[in-house]
Design an enzyme around this catalytic site. Sequence first.
Site, PDB file in Angstrom:
ATOM      1  N   LEU A 176      62.900  57.439   9.194  1.00 21.92           N
ATOM      2  CA  LEU A 176      61.596  58.981   8.756  1.00 21.92           C
ATOM      3  C   LEU A 176      61.548  60.173   9.459  1.00 21.92           C
ATOM      4  O   LEU A 176      61.034  59.543  11.047  1.00 21.92           O
ATOM      5  CB  LEU A 176      60.430  57.991   8.545  1.00 21.92           C
ATOM      6  CG  LEU A 176      60.487  56.459   7.965  1.00 21.92           C
ATOM      7  CD1 LEU A 176      59.173  56.168   7.544  1.00 21.92           C
ATOM      8  CD2 LEU A 176      61.337  57.056   6.102  1.00 21.92           C
ATOM      9  N   ARG A 219      50.682  65.888  18.192  1.00 24.68           N
ATOM     10  CA  ARG A 219      50.740  65.692  19.745  1.00 24.68           C
ATOM     11  C   ARG A 219      51.404  65.990  20.312  1.00 24.68           C
ATOM     12  O   ARG A 219      52.351  66.240  21.786  1.00 24.68           O
ATOM     13  CB  ARG A 219      50.466  63.893  20.022  1.00 24.68           C
ATOM     14  CG  ARG A 219      49.162  63.360  19.314  1.00 24.68           C
ATOM     15  CD  ARG A 219      50.035  61.359  18.882  1.00 24.68           C
ATOM     16  NE  ARG A 219      50.819  61.430  18.615  1.00 24.68           N
ATOM     17  CZ  ARG A 219      50.717  60.064  17.977  1.00 24.68           C
ATOM     18  NH1 ARG A 219      50.138  58.811  18.333  1.00 24.68           N
ATOM     19  NH2 ARG A 219      51.570  59.585  16.632  1.00 24.68           N
ATOM     20  N   GLN A 252      58.743  64.384   1.679  1.00 29.39           N
ATOM     21  CA  GLN A 252      57.387  63.342   1.650  1.00 29.39           C
ATOM     22  C   GLN A 252      56.700  64.434   2.105  1.00 29.39           C
ATOM     23  O   GLN A 252      55.977  65.346   2.850  1.00 29.39           O
ATOM     24  CB  GLN A 252      57.095  62.906   3.185  1.00 29.39           C
ATOM     25  CG  GLN A 252      55.900  62.234   2.482  1.00 29.39           C
ATOM     26  CD  GLN A 252      55.293  60.500   3.425  1.00 29.39           C
ATOM     27  OE1 GLN A 252      55.734  61.337   5.001  1.00 29.39           O
ATOM     28  NE2 GLN A 252      54.710  60.623   3.367  1.00 29.39           N
ATOM     29  N   TYR A 302      82.404  94.532  28.237  1.00 30.58           N
ATOM     30  CA  TYR A 302      81.924  94.750  27.803  1.00 30.58           C
ATOM     31  C   TYR A 302      81.400  96.287  28.047  1.00 30.58           C
ATOM     32  O   TYR A 302      80.970  96.564  28.775  1.00 30.58           O
ATOM     33  CB  TYR A 302      80.220  93.766  27.588  1.00 30.58           C
ATOM     34  CG  TYR A 302      79.510  94.116  26.601  1.00 30.58           C
ATOM     35  CD1 TYR A 302      79.777  93.616  24.968  1.00 30.58           C
ATOM     36  CD2 TYR A 302      78.263  93.861  26.818  1.00 30.58           C
ATOM     37  CE1 TYR A 302      78.851  94.055  24.203  1.00 30.58           C
ATOM     38  CE2 TYR A 302      77.243  94.427  25.903  1.00 30.58           C
ATOM     39  CZ  TYR A 302      77.187  94.162  24.498  1.00 30.58           C
ATOM     40  OH  TYR A 302      76.518  94.459  23.852  1.00 30.58           O
TER      41      TYR A 302
HETATM   42  C1  UD1 Z   1      54.271  53.191  13.801  1.00 33.67           C
HETATM   43  C2  UD1 Z   1      54.180  52.057  13.736  1.00 33.67           C
HETATM   44  C3  UD1 Z   1      54.048  51.346  15.025  1.00 33.67           C
HETATM   45  C4  UD1 Z   1      54.160  51.386  15.448  1.00 33.67           C
HETATM   46  C5  UD1 Z   1      55.230  52.338  16.402  1.00 33.67           C
HETATM   47  C6  UD1 Z   1      56.543  52.625  17.321  1.00 33.67           C
HETATM   48  C7  UD1 Z   1      53.263  51.926  11.574  1.00 33.67           C
HETATM   49  C8  UD1 Z   1      52.370  52.435  10.394  1.00 33.67           C
HETATM   50  N1  UD1 Z   1      53.121  52.241  12.372  1.00 33.67           N
HETATM   51  O1  UD1 Z   1      53.583  54.209  14.583  1.00 33.67           O
HETATM   52  O2  UD1 Z   1      53.356  49.748  14.868  1.00 33.67           O
HETATM   53  O3  UD1 Z   1      54.554  50.280  16.819  1.00 33.67           O
HETATM   54  O4  UD1 Z   1      55.878  53.337  15.648  1.00 33.67           O
HETATM   55  O5  UD1 Z   1      56.696  53.870  17.800  1.00 33.67           O
HETATM   56  O6  UD1 Z   1      54.270  52.210  10.642  1.00 33.67           O
HETATM   57  N2  UD1 Z   1      56.260  59.334   9.723  1.00 33.67           N
HETATM   58  C9  UD1 Z   1      56.840  59.995   8.389  1.00 33.67           C
HETATM   59  N3  UD1 Z   1      55.815  60.117   7.137  1.00 33.67           N
HETATM   60  C10 UD1 Z   1      54.262  59.911   7.455  1.00 33.67           C
HETATM   61  C11 UD1 Z   1      53.884  59.240   9.114  1.00 33.67           C
HETATM   62  C12 UD1 Z   1      55.361  59.010   9.137  1.00 33.67           C
HETATM   63  O7  UD1 Z   1      57.348  60.359   7.577  1.00 33.67           O
HETATM   64  O8  UD1 Z   1      53.457  59.300   6.405  1.00 33.67           O
HETATM   65  C13 UD1 Z   1      56.991  59.541  10.218  1.00 33.67           C
HETATM   66  C14 UD1 Z   1      57.066  60.146  11.798  1.00 33.67           C
HETATM   67  O9  UD1 Z   1      57.839  61.481  11.199  1.00 33.67           O
HETATM   68  C15 UD1 Z   1      58.093  59.470  12.809  1.00 33.67           C
HETATM   69  C16 UD1 Z   1      57.739  57.828  12.358  1.00 33.67           C
HETATM   70  O10 UD1 Z   1      57.352  57.664  10.273  1.00 33.67           O
HETATM   71  O11 UD1 Z   1      59.216  59.421  12.561  1.00 33.67           O
HETATM   72  C17 UD1 Z   1      56.218  56.633  12.836  1.00 33.67           C
HETATM   73  O12 UD1 Z   1      55.114  58.352  12.614  1.00 33.67           O
HETATM   74  P1  UD1 Z   1      54.764  57.703  13.753  1.00 33.67           P
HETATM   75  O13 UD1 Z   1      53.433  58.452  13.389  1.00 33.67           O
HETATM   76  O14 UD1 Z   1      54.946  58.278  14.863  1.00 33.67           O
HETATM   77  O15 UD1 Z   1      53.854  56.610  13.769  1.00 33.67           O
HETATM   78  P2  UD1 Z   1      53.221  55.404  15.284  1.00 33.67           P
HETATM   79  O16 UD1 Z   1      51.238  55.301  15.868  1.00 33.67           O
HETATM   80  O17 UD1 Z   1      53.970  55.331  16.435  1.00 33.67           O
HETATM   81 MG    MG Z   2      55.696  57.179  16.893  1.00 30.91          MG
END
Ligand code: UD1
Ligand code: MG
Length: 451
Positions: free
Chosen positions: A11, A18, A78, A374
């Site tokens: 993903l 941030r 997505q 050059y």
């Molecule tokens: C997520 C987990 C959390 C875990 C943490 C570990 C969920 C709901 N939560 O939180 O339990 O402890 O990671 O680091 O999964 N992404 C998408 N599409 C979206 C949202 C996110 O592709 O709609 C991808 C982001 O690019 C990223 C990953 O998913 O690579 C995680 O998303 P992020 O927003 O970093 O989740 P956390 O809040 O860190």
């Molecule tokens: Mg994360």
Amino acid sequence: MGHAPLLMIVLAAGKGTRMNSALPKVMHKIAGRSMLGHVLALSGQSETRSVAVVVGPDMDAVATEAVAHVPSAQIFVQHYQRGTADAVLAAREALQNHSGDVMILYGDTPLLQPETLTYLTAALDAGAHVAVLGFRAKDPTGYGRLLTDSRGDLQAIREHKDASDDERQIDLCNSGVIAFRVPRLAELLSRIGNDNAKGEFYLTDAVALAREDGLRCVVVACDENEVLGVNARDQLATAESIWQTRQRAALMRDGVTMIAPDTVWLSYDTKIGCDVIIEPNVFIGPGVTIEDGVEILANCYIVGAHISAGARVGPFARLRPGAKLGTNVHVGNFVEVKNSDMASGSKANHLAYVGDGSVGAGANIGAGTIFCNYDGFTKHRTTIGEGAFIGSNSSLVAPVKIGAGAYVGSGSVITKDVSPGALALERCEQEERPGWAEKFRIMMSRRKAKS
Ligand code: UD1
Ligand code: MG
């Protein structure tokens, strides 16, 4: 042990708000390689059969990066970032075309080790349907918490924002890596809702739903350092530092001496042989190979270079891409080498620019020699034969060839080829006026006394 074929879904659609960056989060680098590249590198070592990467809209650079690492990767977009479950479902087609295990990884977790993923597949082989990679967090704030039952099985994952005060006391956290051996996983994920603090479709809710279906969910624990999630630049720096520490330790184990390891910076693909000594403050960028017995003295900057056995580089040397140093070559202080071969035993010990050249075996490049490669439009080559001697402060205006064994007198500007064994000298003849200095001093001190 024969595993079921594995589909790995990475993903990477999150914008990474941030990070405060124009660059998508997963394109930020650790040790010279994008975080996405680090995660995708894991797919090479495991039982992975296919790889899918979920990117956001307008993230062509991320898609290109993914395909550069895994040419067969399927890319899914997505369109709206509605949460991690929604992101996995963007790859629904890959899920539906696959029968076997599915592993979800997040693109912002670059420190994972390949062995760790095999522990997850091993948990599936041992009978679990869902295996979540967890860790004990020093500071669990922000992470999803792993809620376990009396047997230690996983009951549910509670996101930080949704957790009660009691649940927030739990330090066992979700790394984000989840392996599934669930038939029709897409159907299970489609049942996930978004009635939660963030209004998002959480992948983590798959655990509670799987339990409702009578499936067994387990936690596989790993070290916190392996699963650091990078959401902001301070975490990017922390991840870099963990990666560097780990890699230095591995090199020292394999026979590299570092006087001050904390000051040596390596890249993801750095190769260093045995009995290499690296002094303090050395930066090694991508594409560097250092063979056995090389000495890298303090304060060098090295990128895209091959350094053969027994060579000595630095202090204060700069090797740029395409620098190839043969065995026992010496490149000394304030010498820059770019896109050049220096054959065995050749030397450029002080203050020189060796650009787009070939230096024959045993040749000596004097202090202050410049390869003028050059002309403002094109780069040209300088070729120096074996055993030639280039006197200090010479300019070699390329394209130009200096024959084997030839001498170039100091201070010459060489624009024409020099035959083997010849002396080329290009400078005004020296003039001498006997007694001049004394007369000059007397004249000047009289002048000064008058004024
Ligand atoms: C997520 C987990 C959390 C875990 C943490 C570990 C969920 C709901 N939560 O939180 O339990 O402890 O990671 O680091 O999964 N992404 C998408 N599409 C979206 C949202 C996110 O592709 O709609 C991808 C982001 O690019 C990223 C990953 O998913 O690579 C995680 O998303 P992020 O927003 O970093 O989740 P956390 O809040 O860190
Ligand atoms: Mg994360």
